[in-house]
Scaffold this motif. Structure first.
Motif, PDB file in Angstrom:
ATOM      1  N   ASN A 287      40.253  47.043  38.206  1.00 42.10           N
ATOM      2  CA  ASN A 287      39.135  46.355  37.939  1.00 42.10           C
ATOM      3  C   ASN A 287      39.344  44.855  38.188  1.00 42.10           C
ATOM      4  O   ASN A 287      39.174  44.117  37.128  1.00 42.10           O
ATOM      5  CB  ASN A 287      38.789  46.662  36.396  1.00 42.10           C
ATOM      6  N   VAL A 288      39.486  44.480  39.247  1.00 42.47           N
ATOM      7  CA  VAL A 288      39.710  42.927  39.285  1.00 42.47           C
ATOM      8  C   VAL A 288      39.017  42.521  40.620  1.00 42.47           C
ATOM      9  O   VAL A 288      38.521  43.192  41.397  1.00 42.47           O
ATOM     10  CB  VAL A 288      41.451  42.810  39.948  1.00 42.47           C
ATOM     11  N   SER A 289      38.541  41.396  40.544  1.00 42.14           N
ATOM     12  CA  SER A 289      37.534  40.675  41.430  1.00 42.14           C
ATOM     13  C   SER A 289      38.307  39.166  41.902  1.00 42.14           C
ATOM     14  O   SER A 289      38.518  38.423  40.907  1.00 42.14           O
ATOM     15  CB  SER A 289      36.194  40.220  40.739  1.00 42.14           C
ATOM     16  N   ILE A 290      38.412  39.019  43.055  1.00 43.44           N
ATOM     17  CA  ILE A 290      39.016  37.663  43.478  1.00 43.44           C
ATOM     18  C   ILE A 290      37.964  37.081  44.389  1.00 43.44           C
ATOM     19  O   ILE A 290      37.313  37.748  45.198  1.00 43.44           O
ATOM     20  CB  ILE A 290      40.505  37.966  44.302  1.00 43.44           C
ATOM     21  N   GLY A 291      37.830  35.832  43.839  1.00 44.03           N
ATOM     22  CA  GLY A 291      36.627  35.122  44.748  1.00 44.03           C
ATOM     23  C   GLY A 291      36.980  34.843  46.133  1.00 44.03           C
ATOM     24  O   GLY A 291      38.059  35.111  46.942  1.00 44.03           O
ATOM     25  N   ASN A 292      36.044  33.977  46.845  1.00 44.28           N
ATOM     26  CA  ASN A 292      36.163  33.453  48.078  1.00 44.28           C
ATOM     27  C   ASN A 292      37.433  32.414  48.245  1.00 44.28           C
ATOM     28  O   ASN A 292      37.474  31.794  47.201  1.00 44.28           O
ATOM     29  CB  ASN A 292      34.866  33.074  48.669  1.00 44.28           C
ATOM     30  N   ASN A 293      38.089  32.347  49.376  1.00 47.09           N
ATOM     31  CA  ASN A 293      38.820  30.961  49.638  1.00 47.09           C
ATOM     32  C   ASN A 293      40.278  31.176  48.617  1.00 47.09           C
ATOM     33  O   ASN A 293      40.538  29.971  48.093  1.00 47.09           O
ATOM     34  CB  ASN A 293      38.173  29.636  49.535  1.00 47.09           C
TER      35      ASN A 293
END
Length: 70
Positions: A54-60
């Motif tokens: 349940n992890v979300s990592i953004g752009n860049n």
């Protein structure tokens, strides 16, 4: 989608569960991903780390030698 896995012959790379990866993302051979996980575009993840679930990592984003567990 362009996913770069460093040293694809490694037996350490693991993905369990659902995974969405953005374009031009690089993941090293020692990363373990426990889905569901979303990783944005142009990100770099390396080191002996575990990400998920349940992890979300953004752009860049750049993640080195960390452990993200929720």
């Amino acid at each position: 989608m362009s996913l770069n896995i460093i040293d694809q012959k490694s037996t350490n790379f693991q993905i369990d569960g659902k995974l969405i990866i953005g374009n031009n993302t690089t993941i090293s051979e020692d990363v373990k991903i426990i889905g569901p996980v979303i990783i944005g575009e142009n990100s770099h993840i390396s080191g002996s780390i575990t990400i998920g679930p349940n992890v979300s990592i953004g752009n860049n984003c750049k993640i080195f030698e960390s452990e993200l567990i929720i």
